[in-house]
Each structure stands twice: as structure tokens, then as C-alpha cells.
Design a protein around this motif. Structure first.
Motif, PDB file in Angstrom:
ATOM      1  N   ARG A 128       6.312  -5.182  -5.323  1.00  0.00           N
ATOM      2  CA  ARG A 128       4.891  -5.379  -6.177  1.00  0.00           C
ATOM      3  C   ARG A 128       4.196  -3.845  -6.275  1.00  0.00           C
ATOM      4  NH1 ARG A 128       5.554  -9.106  -9.415  1.00  0.00           N
ATOM      5  NH2 ARG A 128       5.971 -11.106  -8.573  1.00  0.00           N
ATOM      6  N   GLY A 129       4.789  -3.143  -5.284  1.00  0.00           N
ATOM      7  CA  GLY A 129       4.066  -1.521  -5.177  1.00  0.00           C
ATOM      8  C   GLY A 129       4.798  -0.633  -4.444  1.00  0.00           C
ATOM      9  N   TYR A 173       4.458   2.825  -2.054  1.00  0.00           N
ATOM     10  CA  TYR A 173       3.410   3.475  -1.381  1.00  0.00           C
ATOM     11  C   TYR A 173       3.747   5.002  -0.938  1.00  0.00           C
ATOM     12  CZ  TYR A 173       6.098   2.816   2.928  1.00  0.00           C
ATOM     13  OH  TYR A 173       6.876   2.756   4.044  1.00  0.00           O
ATOM     14  N   GLU A 193      -1.249  -2.280  -7.740  1.00  0.00           N
ATOM     15  CA  GLU A 193      -0.209  -2.636  -6.927  1.00  0.00           C
ATOM     16  C   GLU A 193      -0.702  -3.068  -5.615  1.00  0.00           C
ATOM     17  OE1 GLU A 193       3.256   0.594  -8.707  1.00  0.00           O
ATOM     18  OE2 GLU A 193       2.028   0.953  -6.711  1.00  0.00           O
ATOM     19  N   VAL A 194      -1.683  -2.787  -5.204  1.00  0.00           N
ATOM     20  CA  VAL A 194      -2.354  -3.379  -3.782  1.00  0.00           C
ATOM     21  C   VAL A 194      -2.671  -4.810  -4.126  1.00  0.00           C
ATOM     22  CG1 VAL A 194      -4.266  -3.382  -2.161  1.00  0.00           C
ATOM     23  CG2 VAL A 194      -3.039  -1.298  -2.918  1.00  0.00           C
ATOM     24  N   SER A 237       8.385  -1.696  -9.531  1.00  0.00           N
ATOM     25  CA  SER A 237       7.668  -2.696  -9.263  1.00  0.00           C
ATOM     26  C   SER A 237       8.283  -3.807 -10.307  1.00  0.00           C
ATOM     27  CB  SER A 237       6.194  -2.596  -9.795  1.00  0.00           C
ATOM     28  OG  SER A 237       5.541  -1.770  -8.838  1.00  0.00           O
ATOM     29  N   VAL A 280      -1.537   3.766  -2.204  1.00  0.00           N
ATOM     30  CA  VAL A 280      -0.728   2.739  -3.272  1.00  0.00           C
ATOM     31  C   VAL A 280      -1.855   2.539  -4.392  1.00  0.00           C
ATOM     32  CG1 VAL A 280       0.313   0.399  -3.509  1.00  0.00           C
ATOM     33  CG2 VAL A 280       0.048   1.478  -1.191  1.00  0.00           C
ATOM     34  N   LEU A 328       6.050  -4.303  -0.496  1.00  0.00           N
ATOM     35  CA  LEU A 328       5.385  -2.891  -0.635  1.00  0.00           C
ATOM     36  C   LEU A 328       6.506  -1.831  -0.122  1.00  0.00           C
ATOM     37  CD1 LEU A 328       2.784  -1.607  -1.568  1.00  0.00           C
ATOM     38  CD2 LEU A 328       2.070  -1.552   0.724  1.00  0.00           C
ATOM     39  N   PRO A 371      -1.042  -8.326   4.685  1.00  0.00           N
ATOM     40  CA  PRO A 371      -1.237  -7.358   3.664  1.00  0.00           C
ATOM     41  C   PRO A 371      -2.925  -6.691   3.712  1.00  0.00           C
ATOM     42  CG  PRO A 371       0.139  -8.934   2.772  1.00  0.00           C
ATOM     43  CD  PRO A 371      -0.349  -9.491   4.046  1.00  0.00           C
ATOM     44  N   PHE A 403       0.730  -6.932  -4.595  1.00  0.00           N
ATOM     45  CA  PHE A 403       1.178  -7.208  -3.203  1.00  0.00           C
ATOM     46  C   PHE A 403       0.403  -8.285  -2.351  1.00  0.00           C
ATOM     47  CE2 PHE A 403       1.228  -5.278   1.229  1.00  0.00           C
ATOM     48  CZ  PHE A 403       2.521  -5.847   1.750  1.00  0.00           C
TER      49      PHE A 403
END
Lengths: 386, 232
Positions: free
Chosen positions: A169-170, A172, A124-125, A149, A120, A136, A108, A128
Motif C-alpha cells: 500500500r505504500g 517508505y 499511501e499512509v 503499490s 510516506v 508498507l 499503523p 496502509f
């Protein structure tokens, strides 16, 4: 009256035939645009590839993997600015072929650095990167399945057997570049920890960002030279070249599509040519009458060619109008299977090409009838009865 | 040639000398006209008669610059048509010849006015001027009230009168009529022939007509006969 009105009146001499010809031409143009768009789809990712990114994979095959231990060594090559890696996971969601989408493991932090076209939310980054099995996902994928999410997504592994569950988690988006928004990425460690020893610490490829794109060739050579005598020699090329390499595996299909597109142009040529030939043959006496009055052969040729041009323009215009809905429908159905495609994928250039092809082909179709119209001696043409 | 005092030397508008025409059908050469000498004065109304295949239409085509002789000289208005290029012949026809055909040869998609206007598209006249000329020509043939009608909406006689209007709209020196009454009933034919007499007597046009119809030929000043390509 004007010359243009004469062309128009002659065109409307047989309205049903005109309408059918224009419709046939329009369907041809639509099919041509559709097929050209399909070809464009294949090449779109290569065209948007980043100039400063290199792709290092196993020299033996694009499907072979490489040791993760190469990463720090590649980092030391002069000119390398940053590096990350990824590997195809090939997960399947659901049983249908349509439920297949791109999934890959990544590192990541470095992934976010090297693929800086990703958009993103910072929160959220962080989520992740913090979750060992966080995911993601692209916005198209999220939209397709209604994921958000916090959702948990379970994929059936094809390359890595078993069920694998990830936490979204995110989501993009991409500014530009070769990535689509229909994929899922998750941390390598989530997978690596569960793999048997012989499959641990191996990746699909390294993505290298160079300091100076003009030195990409030198960096590529240096990387490959570093592993030339190792058990796993590498092949490093630009992202564009690598993408084209993927596409080349589909060259037979692409060539077939291009051939069909060309055949369609040929069909338009024959349809319009046939219509004009009939029209000119029926009007032999009228055209000879014009020539008897003093219309020069060139003007009569122009008369036929303008009719041909008008048919081509009408066909092209109508084809351009009806092509986009067809392409959008196609993209909606197969886009996910092609790695994810934006629904509005259609280039203005392809539409223009469709019109130009129709116009060019129709003019070509008019040449022989026009030539035949003036080849016949005037006195003989005057005796012809339709 | 000497000329009597007070009499003006007058050269013919149409002059043919030693004109022959033959067509090739594969390896066979078919003679159509043989060694024709002919003078037609300006302002004359002459008719050519003869059986089918006698060469009448071929002679008409040569005089009007639609075809070229195999041998001989065709001069119209002092110009040797055989020496002209195709483009020059087109220009010459546009300026000097009006055609009337047996089947009228009107463009069915155009109105009477538009059909009459066609030859004017080759002139530098403005649209308004063209419209005036068209109206005048249609008035001459008595069809000023049918300008907006298309040929299928007109009778045969009316169509032929529209064709005559088209032939005269550029005010040509020479009118060529190929069987102009051949497709008409007697009444319509008489109307067309009356028009020819008006054009001949009042507008002093030179008229050359090919016909099978003796009644039509009677209207001409002079009737010539062709037989197997020879002028009698």
C-alpha cells in the motif's frame, strides 16, 4: 635540487620494488577500510537511534514476547508521550538466504506517529492504515524486487507458520534514525486474527517516546517497576542501548573482524618495513657518504622517514581509491541480509582513518631502518659495498 | 720556539699528538695506530703509503673527523676534533673537508650536477647560487658538458672527477682522498692526479691522500709511510 627531490630520487631507485610495496600497502589499506566499514555497518543503526525513544521488551529474553495489554498501562507512566508496538514476523520471500529481509507487524497509526522519521506519501499512509493486510515497504526493498503499490506479496512465515499474503500500500523512505529501507511492515490485526488463542494479543516490544529525553532513565525505571512482579517483567532501555544489545550478540564476530583489521595493519607494517630495511641496507654507503659530507644523523633519519611517509601516503591514497567499489559490491550482496543497508554506505571518517593508519604504520615501519642507517659509524659505513 | 726575524711563525693546519686508535672486536682490543705525532702544513700535498692494515685509512678518518682517537689530540685548523660533539663534527666537515673515495661514492640516482650539489644543500646558498657553484666545480674538473649524466652513464675516471667536483664545491680547506686512483686505469688515474696538482698548486688546497700506488704518491710533496700503526 632539494631535499624533497633527493627523497623522490631515492624512492625511485628500484621502481619495481616501490610499485610492489605501494600495491601491497594499498591492498592492505583497502582491506582495512573494508573491514572497518563492516564494523561500522553493525553499529550504524545504534548511532542513528533516536534519543527520545525507549525500547521495552521482556526481561527474560529479547526473543520472548509481552502481552499487548501492557500498552495502556505504560501509556499512563508520567513522561510517556506516545507508544507503539511491533513484533518480528520473520517472513521469507523465496527460498534463497539472500531473499530474507526484515518483516514486522505494527500498529499503523501509532507506528507512523512514533517513527516520525518515516517519509510516506499521505495517500499511501491512508491506504496502509485502511487495509487490514496492507504492507508498507522500504524503497530499497521495492527497488530490489520491483514492487509497487497494489502488488501482492506472499511471505513464508518462520515464527508464524504458513503463507501470508500482503497488499503493498505504500513505499517508505527514512529521513534519519535506526530504521532501514529494506523492511516490510504490516498491521498486527492481519496476523492476530489468524493466530490461535494462546498466541493472540502478544507483541515483541513496545517503543515508547518520552516527552523529555533527559528523563529517559526515570521513565524506564517507572515502566519496569510497574511490571516487576508480573508474570512478564520488562526491561526498558534507550533505543541506542537496545540496538547495542542486539549487536552484542554478534560481539565475537565483530571482535574477529577488528582483530583481522589490526593484523592487516601489522602486515602493512612488515611489508613497508622490509622494503625500507632492504633499501637502507643497500644504501648504507650512500647514506654514510652524506653523513661524511656533513649531513647530520637527524637529516638522514628524516630522509628515510620521508621515504617511508611517501610510501604510506601512496598506499593510503591508492587504497582509498579502490576501497569504495569493493565495499559497494559487498553491500550490494549482503546488505539485505544485514537488515538492509544503503549502497553508498561508507564513511569519510573510515577513509581518512585508512590513510592515517597507512601513514602511521609506514612511519613506524621506517623507524628501525632509519635508526640503523645512522647507528653505523660513518667510517664503517663508507666501506660497505651494496 | 723562536722564529727568525722576518719569518712568520706558522702553525700546521693538521696537528696530531700522541694519537692512538684501537678497535674492540668482542673481548679483543686491536691496536691500529700507536702514538702518532704528525704535522701537516696548510697548502701541503702529502701522501700516506703502507701495507693493508697499517692504519692509513684510520689516520685519514681521524684527520677528517670521521672517527675519534682512543687517546691523543687531533687538531685541524686549531680545533680539537676529539672535543667536538657529533653534530659539531658534522658541521665542521661540511665547512672544511672535501672527500674523494676510491669507489667515488656518487649517488647513482642523481645526475653529476645533483651529486655535486649535495654538499651545498647544507649551506644557505640559493638555488641559483648553488647552480653556479656546481657549474664552476664541474668546469674545473672538465665535465661541464656532462652535468645531466648519471654515474652509470659516466666512465670510472669521469665519476671520480665528478666526486672531486663534489669535494671542492664548498671550497673546503682540506681535501681527503682515500685511494683515489685505486679503481681507475692508468690514463684516468693520471687525469685525476693532474687535477689534484691543479687544486694543490693553483687553488692552494691542502691534500692528504692515502694510496697504494707509487705513481700517485710521486705527485705528492711528501710521502709518509705507515707500518703496523706506526708512522715511519
Amino acid at each position: 635540487m632539494t631535499f624533497g627531490r633527493l627523497v623522490w630520487k631515492d624512492l625511485l631507485r628500484n621502481p619495481l620494488r616501490l610499485v610492489l610495496t605501494v600495491l601491497a600497502g594499498a591492498v592492505g589499506v583497502m582491506a582495512f577500510i573494508f573491514l572497518r566499514t563492516v564494523v561500522d555497518l553493525f553499529y550504524s543503526s545504534a548511532e542513528s537511534a533516536q534519543a527520545d525513544r525507549l525500547f521495552t521488551r521482556a526481561k527474560a529474553s529479547i526473543t520472548a514476547d509481552l502481552p499487548l495489554s501492557y500498552l495502556p498501562r505504560i501509556s499512563t507512566v508520567p513522561g510517556v508521550d506516545d507508544i507503539t508496538f511491533y513484533g518480528f514476523f520473520g517472513g521469507r520471500y523465496g527460498d534463497s538466504q539472500r531473499d530474507f529481509f526484515g518483516s514486522a507487524f505494527v500498529d499503523p497509526p501509532s507506528f507512523m506517529r512514533v517513527f516520525d522519521e518515516l517519509v510516506v506519501a499521505p495517500r499511501e499512509v491512508a491506504a496502509f492504515q485502511a487495509d487490514p493486510c496492507g504492507a508498507l515497504i522500504g524503497k530499497e526493498l521495492a527497488k530490489r524486487y520491483g514492487w509497487k503499490s497494489g502488488d501482492r506479496v506472499t511471505l513464508q512465515g518462520t515464527i508464524y507458520p504458513g503463507e501470508w499474503t500482503f497488499n503493498v500500500r505504500g513505499i517508505y523512505d527514512v529521513r534519519t534514525g535506526s530504521l532501514d529501507t529494506n523492511s516490510l511492515f504490516f498491521p498486527y490485526r492481519c496476523l492476530n486474527e489468524k493466530l490461535p488463542d494462546e498466541r493472540k494479543d502478544r507483541v515483541g516490544a513496545f517503543m515508547v517516546r518520552v516527552e523529555d529525553p533527559s528523563r529517559s532513565a526515570a521513565v524506564s525505571s517507572a515502566v519496569d517497576a510497574m511490571f516487576a512482579n508480573s508474570p512478564y517483567p520488562t526491561r526498558t532501555e534507550s533505543e541506542r542501548a537496545a540496538t547495542l544489545g542486539f549487536i552484542s550478540m554478534l560481539s565475537a564476530i565483530i571482535t574477529a573482524v577488528q582483530v583481522v583489521a589490526t593484523v592487516i595493519l601489522l602486515i602493512i607494517l612488515l611489508v613497508i618495513g622490509n622494503t625500507l630495511a632492504m633499501s637502507v641496507r643497500e644504501r648504507t654507503r650512500d647514506l654514510s657518504t652524506l653523513r661524511a659530507m656533513g649531513f647530520k644523523s637527524g637529516r638522514v633519519v628524516m630522509l628515510v622517514l620521508f621515504e617511508s611517509l611517501a610510501i604510506g601516503l601512496c598506499s593510503g591514497g591508492l587504497g582509498v581509491l579502490i576501497a569504495p567499489p569493493l565495499v559497494r559490491g559487498f553491500v550490494a550482496v549482503v546488505g539485505s541480509q544485514m537488515g538492509g543497508l544503503p549502497a553508498d554506505f561508507m564513511r569519510e571518517g573510515t577513509l581518512v582513518l585508512g590513510v592515517l593508519a597507512a601513514v602511521g604504520v609506514s612511519l613506524l615501519a621506517g623507524i628501525i631502518p632509519a635508526w640503523r642507517a645512522v647507528r653505523i659509524p660513518v667510517a664503517e659505513g663508507l666501506r660497505k659495498v651494496a | 720556539m723562536s722564529t727568525a726575524p722576518g719569518q712568520e711563525a706558522k702553525s700546521p693546519l693538521i696537528r696530531l699528538r700522541g694519537v692512538s686508535k684501537a678497535y674492540r672486536r668482542g673481548d679483543i682490543v686491536v691496536p691500529v695506530l700507536e702514538n702518532v705525532d704528525l704535522d701537516i702544513e696548510a697548502g701541503a700535498f702529502e701522501a700516506f703509503m703502507g701495507p693493508s692494515g697499517s692504519g692509513k685509512s684510520t689516520l685519514l678518518n681521524l684527520i677528517s673527523g670521521l672517527d675519534r682517537p682512543t687517546t691523543g689530540v687531533v687538531e685541524v685548523g686549531g680545533q680539537d676534533l676529539a672535543r667536538m660533539s657529533d653534530k659539531e663534527l658534522s658541521d665542521w666537515r661540511a665547512g672544511h673537508v672535501g672527500f674523494v673515495f676510491q669507489l667515488y661514492n656518487l649517488l647513482p640516482v642523481l645526475t653529476a650536477a645533483e651529486n655535486v650539489e649535495l654538499p651545498l644543500l647544507l649551506t644557505p646558498l640559493s638555488r641559483a647560487e648553488r647552480r653556479e657553484h656546481v657549474a664552476a666545480a664541474l668546469e674545473v674538473v672538465g665535465l661541464g658538458h656532462r652535468m645531466g649524466h648519471r654515474p652509470p652513464q659516466l666512465s670510472g675516471g669521469e665519476q671520480q672527477r665528478v666526486a672531486i667536483a663534489r669535494a671542492i664545491v664548498t671550497d673546503p680547506d682540506l681535501l681527503i682522498a682515500d685511494e683515489p686512483t685505486g679503481d681507475l686505469d692508468r690514463k684516468s688515474a693520471e687525469q685525476v692526479l693532474d687535477l689534484f696538482e691543479v687544486l694543490h698548486h693553483e687553488l692552494h688546497k691542502t691534500l692528504v691522500m692515502v694510496t697504494h700506488d707509487p705513481h700517485a704518491a710521486e705527485r705528492a710533496d711528501l710521502v709518509r709511510h705507515l707500518e703496523k700503526g706506526l708512522l715511519q
